[in-house]
Design a protein around this motif. Structure first.
Motif, PDB file in Angstrom:
ATOM      1  N   THR A 257       0.870  -1.187   0.000  1.00 47.20           N
ATOM      2  CA  THR A 257       0.000   0.000   0.000  1.00 47.20           C
ATOM      3  C   THR A 257       0.899   1.227   0.000  1.00 47.20           C
TER       4      THR A 257
ATOM      5  N   GLU B  89      -7.355   0.455   4.044  1.00 44.99           N
ATOM      6  CA  GLU B  89      -6.405  -0.512   3.467  1.00 44.99           C
ATOM      7  C   GLU B  89      -6.079  -1.626   4.472  1.00 44.99           C
TER       8      GLU B  89
ATOM      9  N   LEU C  87      -4.416  -1.570   7.275  1.00 43.64           N
ATOM     10  CA  LEU C  87      -3.020  -1.579   7.713  1.00 43.64           C
ATOM     11  C   LEU C  87      -2.972  -1.530   9.235  1.00 43.64           C
TER      12      LEU C  87
ATOM     13  N   TYR D  64       1.788   1.125   9.868  1.00 48.21           N
ATOM     14  CA  TYR D  64       2.050   1.860   8.629  1.00 48.21           C
ATOM     15  C   TYR D  64       2.913   3.057   8.943  1.00 48.21           C
TER      16      TYR D  64
ATOM     17  N   GLY E   4       1.935  -2.582   4.639  1.00 41.17           N
ATOM     18  CA  GLY E   4       1.747  -3.876   3.996  1.00 41.17           C
ATOM     19  C   GLY E   4       3.028  -4.684   3.902  1.00 41.17           C
TER      20      GLY E   4
END
Ligand code: AMP
Ligand code: ZN
Length: 117
Positions: free
Chosen positions: A42, A80, A82, A85, A109
């Motif tokens: 991502t 997303e 996550l 991140y 990711g």
């Protein structure tokens, strides 16, 4: 002029819809779209629609939009899925900034190293 669209600015053109982007979120003041050269599974950029050369300049001039930018970065991470991140604001060419319109990189990711290179 600060805050005004710049003719030669790639992200002003994306914000204006003059150059296509893979948009994932949009608010009145921000736009989030996938980085054209992703460095993680991502990799989304969140930009203010107004032009400021970097994140600190944006925050100094328009703190409400800077806060919205950060909130949107968190929304992207959530959408997303996550768990971990990184939000990165490269500032200055020596730090890797290549587009001089404020933007947050939301990256995740994969595992990440500290300190960053
Ligand atoms: P920076 O190097 O921090 O200024 O980040 C600029 C980012 O913009 C880089 O990660 C580029 O891959 C990305 N980028 C450049 N052109 C485009 C584009 N047309 N659409 C999406 N991302 C782009
Ligand atoms: Zn711009």
């Amino acid at each position: 002029m600060v805050g005004e669209p710049q003719d030669d600015c790639l992200f002003c053109k994306i914000a204006a819809g003059q150059i296509p982007a893979d948009v994932v979120r949009e608010t009145e003041t921000t736009l989030a779209f996938r980085d054209i050269s992703p460095q993680a599974p991502t990799h989304v950029l969140v930009i203010p629609k107004v032009h400021h050369r970097d994140a600190a300049s944006l925050a100094a001039a328009e703190p409400a939009i800077a806060a919205e930018l950060l909130r949107e970065a968190g929304q992207v991470a959530g959408e997303e899925k996550l768990e971990s991140y990184r939000i990165v604001f490269n500032t200055g060419s020596g730090a890797g900034q290549t587009v001089f319109h404020a933007h947050a990189h939301v990256m995740g990711g994969r595992g990440m190293q500290w300190p960053p290179g």
